[in-house]
Design a protein around this motif. Structure first.
Motif, PDB file in Angstrom:
ATOM      1  N   VAL A   1      64.789  75.036  75.452  1.00 34.62           N
ATOM      2  CA  VAL A   1      65.773  74.365  74.599  1.00 34.62           C
ATOM      3  C   VAL A   1      65.330  72.930  74.306  1.00 34.62           C
ATOM      4  O   VAL A   1      65.403  72.461  73.168  1.00 34.62           O
ATOM      5  N   VAL A   2      64.838  72.239  75.348  1.00 38.05           N
ATOM      6  CA  VAL A   2      64.358  70.860  75.181  1.00 38.05           C
ATOM      7  C   VAL A   2      63.181  70.832  74.200  1.00 38.05           C
ATOM      8  O   VAL A   2      63.102  69.974  73.325  1.00 38.05           O
ATOM      9  N   GLU A   3      62.285  71.828  74.334  1.00 42.91           N
ATOM     10  CA  GLU A   3      61.130  71.934  73.441  1.00 42.91           C
ATOM     11  C   GLU A   3      61.581  72.116  71.991  1.00 42.91           C
ATOM     12  O   GLU A   3      61.053  71.478  71.077  1.00 42.91           O
ATOM     13  N   THR A   4      62.598  72.977  71.786  1.00 44.34           N
ATOM     14  CA  THR A   4      63.137  73.202  70.439  1.00 44.34           C
ATOM     15  C   THR A   4      63.723  71.914  69.871  1.00 44.34           C
ATOM     16  O   THR A   4      63.487  71.559  68.712  1.00 44.34           O
ATOM     17  N   LEU A   5      64.494  71.202  70.696  1.00 45.63           N
ATOM     18  CA  LEU A   5      65.130  69.960  70.241  1.00 45.63           C
ATOM     19  C   LEU A   5      64.102  68.886  69.899  1.00 45.63           C
ATOM     20  O   LEU A   5      64.310  68.064  69.010  1.00 45.63           O
ATOM     21  N   LYS A   6      62.970  68.898  70.597  1.00 47.04           N
ATOM     22  CA  LYS A   6      61.917  67.913  70.322  1.00 47.04           C
ATOM     23  C   LYS A   6      61.104  68.301  69.084  1.00 47.04           C
ATOM     24  O   LYS A   6      60.732  67.447  68.289  1.00 47.04           O
TER      25      LYS A   6
ATOM     26  N   GLU B   1      60.560  67.173  64.080  1.00 45.24           N
ATOM     27  CA  GLU B   1      59.222  66.798  63.618  1.00 45.24           C
ATOM     28  C   GLU B   1      58.646  67.801  62.624  1.00 45.24           C
ATOM     29  O   GLU B   1      57.710  67.479  61.889  1.00 45.24           O
ATOM     30  N   ILE B   2      59.191  69.033  62.610  1.00 47.44           N
ATOM     31  CA  ILE B   2      58.677  70.056  61.693  1.00 47.44           C
ATOM     32  C   ILE B   2      59.155  69.756  60.272  1.00 47.44           C
ATOM     33  O   ILE B   2      60.324  69.463  60.046  1.00 47.44           O
ATOM     34  N   VAL B   3      58.225  69.828  59.323  1.00 45.26           N
ATOM     35  CA  VAL B   3      58.579  69.593  57.920  1.00 45.26           C
ATOM     36  C   VAL B   3      59.094  70.903  57.322  1.00 45.26           C
ATOM     37  O   VAL B   3      58.443  71.934  57.419  1.00 45.26           O
ATOM     38  N   ASP B   4      60.281  70.835  56.732  1.00 44.61           N
ATOM     39  CA  ASP B   4      60.878  72.002  56.087  1.00 44.61           C
ATOM     40  C   ASP B   4      60.130  72.273  54.784  1.00 44.61           C
ATOM     41  O   ASP B   4      60.144  71.437  53.876  1.00 44.61           O
TER      42      ASP B   4
ATOM     43  N   SER C   1      62.816  66.767  57.211  1.00 46.67           N
ATOM     44  CA  SER C   1      62.834  67.316  58.570  1.00 46.67           C
ATOM     45  C   SER C   1      63.617  68.630  58.592  1.00 46.67           C
ATOM     46  O   SER C   1      64.630  68.771  57.907  1.00 46.67           O
ATOM     47  N   LEU C   2      63.145  69.596  59.385  1.00 44.93           N
ATOM     48  CA  LEU C   2      63.807  70.902  59.481  1.00 44.93           C
ATOM     49  C   LEU C   2      65.227  70.771  60.042  1.00 44.93           C
ATOM     50  O   LEU C   2      66.093  71.602  59.763  1.00 44.93           O
ATOM     51  N   MET C   3      65.475  69.700  60.802  1.00 42.93           N
ATOM     52  CA  MET C   3      66.803  69.504  61.411  1.00 42.93           C
ATOM     53  C   MET C   3      67.892  69.267  60.367  1.00 42.93           C
ATOM     54  O   MET C   3      69.065  69.454  60.647  1.00 42.93           O
ATOM     55  N   LYS C   4      67.483  68.885  59.133  1.00 44.09           N
ATOM     56  CA  LYS C   4      68.464  68.596  58.078  1.00 44.09           C
ATOM     57  C   LYS C   4      69.259  69.844  57.686  1.00 44.09           C
ATOM     58  O   LYS C   4      70.366  69.735  57.181  1.00 44.09           O
ATOM     59  N   ARG C   5      68.682  71.048  57.903  1.00 40.42           N
ATOM     60  CA  ARG C   5      69.418  72.272  57.567  1.00 40.42           C
ATOM     61  C   ARG C   5      69.547  73.208  58.775  1.00 40.42           C
ATOM     62  O   ARG C   5      69.737  74.407  58.637  1.00 40.42           O
ATOM     63  N   THR C   6      69.419  72.632  59.977  1.00 42.61           N
ATOM     64  CA  THR C   6      69.467  73.441  61.196  1.00 42.61           C
ATOM     65  C   THR C   6      70.554  72.946  62.143  1.00 42.61           C
ATOM     66  O   THR C   6      70.719  71.737  62.325  1.00 42.61           O
ATOM     67  N   ILE C   7      71.279  73.888  62.737  1.00 43.34           N
ATOM     68  CA  ILE C   7      72.246  73.560  63.792  1.00 43.34           C
ATOM     69  C   ILE C   7      71.767  74.269  65.052  1.00 43.34           C
ATOM     70  O   ILE C   7      71.486  75.470  65.025  1.00 43.34           O
ATOM     71  N   ILE C   8      71.633  73.528  66.145  1.00 48.97           N
ATOM     72  CA  ILE C   8      71.208  74.136  67.413  1.00 48.97           C
ATOM     73  C   ILE C   8      72.354  74.033  68.410  1.00 48.97           C
ATOM     74  O   ILE C   8      72.858  72.935  68.685  1.00 48.97           O
ATOM     75  N   ILE C   9      72.780  75.189  68.914  1.00 48.68           N
ATOM     76  CA  ILE C   9      73.833  75.215  69.938  1.00 48.68           C
ATOM     77  C   ILE C   9      73.136  75.418  71.278  1.00 48.68           C
ATOM     78  O   ILE C   9      72.574  76.489  71.540  1.00 48.68           O
ATOM     79  N   CYS C  10      73.126  74.376  72.097  1.00 45.14           N
ATOM     80  CA  CYS C  10      72.401  74.426  73.369  1.00 45.14           C
ATOM     81  C   CYS C  10      73.296  74.978  74.468  1.00 45.14           C
ATOM     82  O   CYS C  10      74.391  74.466  74.694  1.00 45.14           O
TER      83      CYS C  10
END
Length: 391
Positions: A96-101, A105-108, A114-123
């Motif tokens: 989970v920590v690896e995914t959050l890091k 940094e991944i380009v969509d 950033s890929l996080m702009k369209r991603t929701i992560i439920i930890c």
């Protein structure tokens, strides 16, 4: 004056707040549509052989270390959807920590941001409370339904539904309910079915359409697909992408077993052509198993050629190189061109005098195709390499 403005701000805040029980599906739509359109994931094995539909369901079972999480992260990055919701349900905290890091940094490739702009992560790691683990997948699918109401296409990735089922088993045990198979609750199948039934493509009341596609990984102990969670999942999903320990150990990625996997959805290639390719793969595998017993000398030249064609299909089309920008993600247009070229090789009746000559030719051809896979699509290099292969 200040107190009245503060009250107004508070009333606006209350109006914007929406509460919804996560275990109750949102059904504010006029019509549920059939999942017919193929969801482009840019993974060749999935799009061509075992497709996923927009608004469909699929599962990815496999033993530990076979590449379930990596395949889900690849899907999250390249799938043609508007929003990705990843529910890390009972996974190891390190993953989970690896995914959050990694995700920020991944380009969509769709937006360039950033890929996080369209991603929701439920930890929700294994160390967290059991009750929250049980609720995490419901939270993910409820958020997906909320975005679907906006007319968006949403992909829900649940990793892993086995840990969610184990959380249900623990809660059931504490409630002193009568246990079912392997101590899972008797309602395990109906709960899994109810979760996957929340996927779907719908027409909203304003005429627009939205969809929720659900993909869940299953982590059966020892890679045993006969255990209750895998079997209950297989009864309700439309696609099965079974990961193989043998393929993973042989470094054949993605490690989706092309002989055990299946899909009920439409492929990006004509189904008859896909089945012909799978038939060669199946026959080649049978000949390969026989060669382990009787050796290469005990097979006919025709059978040996079929075996080499099966290996060619596997190496050139089913495997993708994650370290190559061109090969890591294959758009549907490129898949069609590649499949046409590969089909020509599979249909050709080779007439070599001996096995060594056949092997030498097929291995050289295989390497030429792999080099071609590395060329950017529709570039001058790509077209030149294609012309060379056709010659």
């Amino acid at each position: 004056g200040e107190s009245s403005s503060a009250q107004n701000a508070q009333s606006v805040e209350v109006q914007m707040l929406q509460r919804w029980p996560v275990k109750v599906p949102i059904k504010c739509f006029s019509e549920r549509l059939a999942p017919e359109e193929t969801l482009e994931t840019t993974v060749r094995t999935i799009d061509t052989f075992f497709p996923v539909a927009v608004g469909g369901t699929y599962c990815v079972p496999g033993p530990f270390g076979a590449g379930k999480t990596v395949l889900q992260q690849t899907t999250a990055r390249y799938a043609k959807v508007d929003v990705v919701i990843s529910a890390a349900c009972g996974e190891r905290a390190g993953e989970v920590v690896e995914t959050l890091k990694e995700f920020p940094e991944i380009v969509d490739p769709k937006t360039g941001q950033s890929l996080m702009k369209r991603t929701i992560i439920i930890c929700n790691t294994s160390s967290m409370p059991v009750a929250s683990r049980e609720a995490s997948v419901y939270t993910a699918v409820t958020l997906a339904e909320y975005f679907r109401q906006m007319g968006l296409d949403v992909l829900v990735l649940a990793d892993s539904t086995s840990r969610w089922a184990q959380a249900m088993r623990e809660l059931s045990g504490r409630l002193e309910e009568i246990p079912g198979e392997e101590a899972f609750p008797a309602y395990l199948e109906s709960r899994i079915a109810a979760f996957y039934e929340r996927a779907g493509r719908v027409r909203l009341r304003d005429g627009s359409t939205g969809s929720v596609t659900i993909g869940g990984t299953v982590s059966p102990a020892g890679g045993n697909f006969d255990e209750p969670v895998t079997q209950a999942t297989l009864k309700v999903v439309g696609g099965f992408h079974g990961l193989s320990r043998a393929r993973s150990a042989a470094r054949r990625y993605p490690a989706i077993d092309p002989l055990d996997s299946w899909s009920k959805y439409n492929s990006v290639i004509d189904q008859d052509r896909v089945e012909k390719a799978r038939a060669i793969l199946r026959k080649g595998n049978e000949i390969g198993q026989m060669m382990k017993v009787v050796g290469e000398e005990g097979t006919s030249l025709e059978d040996f050629t079929t075996y080499l064609k099966g290996e060619f299909l596997d190496a050139v089309y089913l495997q993708q190189n994650a370290f190559s920008d061109a090969d890591a993600s294959t758009p549907v247009e490129r898949q069609k061109v590649m499949f046409d070229m590969m089909e020509k090789v599979l249909a050709t009746e080779f007439e070599f005098p001996e096995k060594d000559a056949t092997r030498k030719f097929m291995l050289a051809l295989q390497q030429a195709f792999i080099d071609w896979n590395d060329k950017p699509f529709a570039s001058e290099e790509f077209e030149t390499a294609k012309a060379e292969l056709l010659r």
